[in-house]
Motif scaffolding. Structure first.
Motif, PDB file in Angstrom:
ATOM      1  N   GLY A  12      89.334   7.197 -37.475  1.00  0.00           N
ATOM      2  CA  GLY A  12      88.603   8.471 -37.531  1.00  0.00           C
ATOM      3  C   GLY A  12      89.654   9.582 -37.303  1.00  0.00           C
ATOM      4  N   LYS A  13      88.963  10.982 -37.237  1.00  0.00           N
ATOM      5  CA  LYS A  13      89.966  12.015 -37.042  1.00  0.00           C
ATOM      6  C   LYS A  13      90.551  12.102 -35.518  1.00  0.00           C
ATOM      7  CE  LYS A  13      87.665  14.676 -40.352  1.00  0.00           C
ATOM      8  NZ  LYS A  13      86.771  15.882 -40.574  1.00  0.00           N
ATOM      9  N   ALA A  14      89.794  11.073 -34.619  1.00  0.00           N
ATOM     10  CA  ALA A  14      90.424  11.362 -32.893  1.00  0.00           C
ATOM     11  C   ALA A  14      91.507  10.359 -32.622  1.00  0.00           C
ATOM     12  CB  ALA A  14      89.059  10.939 -32.266  1.00  0.00           C
ATOM     13  N   GLN A  46      83.522  13.733 -32.869  1.00  0.00           N
ATOM     14  CA  GLN A  46      83.850  13.070 -34.376  1.00  0.00           C
ATOM     15  C   GLN A  46      83.045  11.779 -34.472  1.00  0.00           C
ATOM     16  OE1 GLN A  46      85.681  14.568 -37.018  1.00  0.00           O
ATOM     17  NE2 GLN A  46      85.598  16.353 -35.529  1.00  0.00           N
ATOM     18  N   GLU A  47      83.178  10.789 -33.321  1.00  0.00           N
ATOM     19  CA  GLU A  47      82.735   9.502 -33.629  1.00  0.00           C
ATOM     20  C   GLU A  47      81.477   9.075 -32.980  1.00  0.00           C
ATOM     21  OE1 GLU A  47      86.055   7.087 -32.020  1.00  0.00           O
ATOM     22  OE2 GLU A  47      87.603   8.250 -33.094  1.00  0.00           O
ATOM     23  N   TYR A  68      86.422  15.918 -28.314  1.00  0.00           N
ATOM     24  CA  TYR A  68      86.774  15.728 -29.572  1.00  0.00           C
ATOM     25  C   TYR A  68      86.335  14.372 -30.028  1.00  0.00           C
ATOM     26  CZ  TYR A  68      89.017  16.212 -34.035  1.00  0.00           C
ATOM     27  OH  TYR A  68      89.331  16.104 -35.330  1.00  0.00           O
TER      28      TYR A  68
END
Length: 191
Positions: A161-163, A22-23, A18
């Motif tokens: 971020g989202k992680a 994401q990154e 993930y």
């Protein structure tokens, strides 16, 4: 003279995947390099890699079958790395009747991690746990491991971020490092 600690590494592969999606979307992780980088000067007892195979049923498309076989081959290759143990949960399919959508959720992965953590800590096989995860469900197990005298180091995604890892998980760990800071050292190189 400093004595190096005996450590185990726990890799929540779903979380690592993930983070990279994401990154760092164009980067694939070289797990042997990752282990070398995060082990540092510690004596490595074992690396535990936790993941699931993709869902496969009789209605699965050819692309999904290829993905399944590719993952299976990847997991088998990981087993040849020194001190590497692959632990697999499974994916459970959920159908949302209201939105008519389908999703998959990992099952047993957290439990496998908790059982392994507790066994290693309580039998004094390790004195340092290095874990790459963002999962707050592991907080009680990490607290118990710490009470057993084990130092816990967290490797995590960026808070931007989202992680991002669970904040309470981040707080309870003894040491914390962002995986993105070493990404250039642990990526697979094109041949």
């Amino acid at each position: 003279m400093q004595i190096s600690s005996r450590c185990a590494i726990f890799l929540d592969a779903g979380y690592i995947e993930y983070i990279t999606r994401q990154e760092f979307p164009n980067i694939q992780i070289n797990y042997e390099k990752l282990v070398t980088e995060i082990t540092s000067d510690h004596f490595l007892f074992r690396t535990f890699y936790y993941n699931c195979l993709p869902s496969l049923d009789f209605s699965t498309a050819e692309d999904d079958r290829n993905l399944y076989e590719g993952k299976m081959n990847f997991f088998e290759a990981l087993k040849f790395l020194p001190h590497f143990e692959v632990r697999l949960g499974f994916l459970s399919k959920y159908e949302d009747q209201e939105s008519n959508s389908l999703s998959f959720h990992q099952k047993r992965v957290d439990i496998l991690m908790v059982v392994d953590m507790m066994q290693l800590a309580l039998t004094k096989q390790i004195d340092h746990l290095i874990i790459a995860t963002g999962d707050g469900d592991l907080i009680p197990a990490i607290q118990a491991v710490k009470q057993a005298g084990v130092l816990v180091t967290l490797w995590h995604g960026s808070f931007r971020g989202k992680a991002a890892p669970n904040r309470e998980l981040f707080q309870i760990c003894d040491e914390r490092y962002e995986l993105g800071k070493i990404i250039h050292k642990i990526q697979k190189q094109d041949r």
